[in-house]
Design an enzyme around this catalytic site. Structure first.
Site, PDB file in Angstrom:
ATOM      1  N   SER A 191       0.846  -1.199   0.000  1.00 19.51           N
ATOM      2  CA  SER A 191       0.000   0.000   0.000  1.00 19.51           C
ATOM      3  C   SER A 191       0.875   1.241   0.000  1.00 19.51           C
ATOM      4  CB  SER A 191      -0.901   0.010   1.242  1.00 19.51           C
ATOM      5  OG  SER A 191      -1.537   1.267   1.418  1.00 19.51           O
ATOM      6  N   TYR A 204      -1.463  -1.002  10.430  1.00 20.18           N
ATOM      7  CA  TYR A 204      -1.633  -1.343   9.016  1.00 20.18           C
ATOM      8  C   TYR A 204      -0.427  -0.868   8.200  1.00 20.18           C
ATOM      9  CZ  TYR A 204      -3.684  -1.200   4.292  1.00 20.18           C
ATOM     10  OH  TYR A 204      -3.927  -1.361   2.939  1.00 20.18           O
TER      11      TYR A 204
END
Length: 291
Positions: A191, A204
């Site tokens: 990401s 995350y």
């Protein structure tokens, strides 16, 4: 009427890409695609395969929906047969399976919790029983649980995020690694948060940074075997993870702060995975492609 912008080009095959979304929230991760409004766009009808993955066997985790579904459809158009691994999103998985089968490729569904320590062995065993070999692994499963502060991240959340987002990648790659041959590949979904570090996504973002490093190290490790390892780092993409993560008012303007001023759609990422999984990317390894 919600704002839209056209894609593809000519008016005869124009579709609408949403710029904003109706406020919506799903209480359970990783989310259900069939509940989303509007539905994500997973297929570009103008994308015509040229046999880049003919008779390749690809395992895709998180393959029921979102990016995984778009990659599955693009791979099928390129001639691959699929093993789609997912948690419990049966309706979404069956929709993806039908889309792949409509193209004329085989598609096996496996409902497995990747946190199970023997998940990799189960996936590989079933894949080899069904197809006989494995050429491509797409590590794509993921969860995110936004929190306002470090103190708000419980040990349970921390363990779940790391277990799904990076430990499952490690365990499944370890189990798959003996099977691909020279020219085959592993592609990991990381990401942009690996670099941006959203203040509400501390755990995350940490896992996504770990995926980048894992990709680099594994690429060096498998290079002698001729197996390439790369990663894709998406920005905000309209997938079930978004309404299953963020409050409804945040979802409404997802992606508005990006240069494109909108969230991406899953179909827009699929060609990157095709590049990295096929001979078109034969000299690319250890890299992270931002998108």
């Amino acid at each position: 009427m919600k704002p839209v912008i056209p894609y593809y080009g000519s008016m005869t095959d124009c579709k609408d890409v949403p710029i904003t979304f109706p406020p919506q929230y799903q209480a359970q991760q990783p989310g259900m695609e069939y509940l989303m409004n509007p539905l994500p766009i997973f297929d570009n009808p103008n994308y015509v395969g040229t046999g880049k993955l003919t008779n390749k066997i690809a395992v895709i985790t998180g393959g029921d929906s979102g990016i995984g579904r778009a990659v599955a459809v693009a791979f099928a158009k390129e001639g691959a047969d699929l093993i789609l691994v997912y948690l419990n999103e049966h309706q979404d998985a069956e929709t993806t399976q039908k889309a792949v089968q409509k193209i004329g490729r085989r598609c096996l569904l496996l409902s497995i919790d990747l946190r199970e320590r023997n998940a990799g062995e189960r996936i590989v065993t079933k894949t080899l029983e069904t197809f006989g070999h494995i050429n491509i692994l797409i590590n794509n499963a993921g969860v995110q649980f936004p929190q306002p502060s470090l103190e708000a991240i419980s040990d349970q959340q921390l363990e779940t995020t790391f277990d799904v987002n990076i430990e499952s990648f490690f365990r499944l790659s370890r189990t798959v690694a003996p099977h691909p041959h020279s020219g085959d590949s592993i592609v990991n979904t990381t990401s942009v948060q690996a670099n941006i570090g959203n203040s509400q996504l501390i755990d995350y973002a940490s896992t996504k940074g770990a995926i980048v490093s894992f990709t680099r190290a594994l690429a060096h490790n498998l290079a002698e075997k001729g197996v390439r390892v790369n990663a894709v780092a998406p920005g905000p993409i309209w997938t079930p993870l978004q309404p299953a993560s963020w409050p409804a008012d945040v979802v409404k303007t997802l992606g508005a702060d990006t240069p494109m001023k909108r969230a991406g759609q899953p179909f827009e990422l699929a060609p990157v995975y095709v590049l990295l999984a096929s001979d078109d990317g034969s000299y690319i390894t250890g890299q992270t492609m931002a998108s």
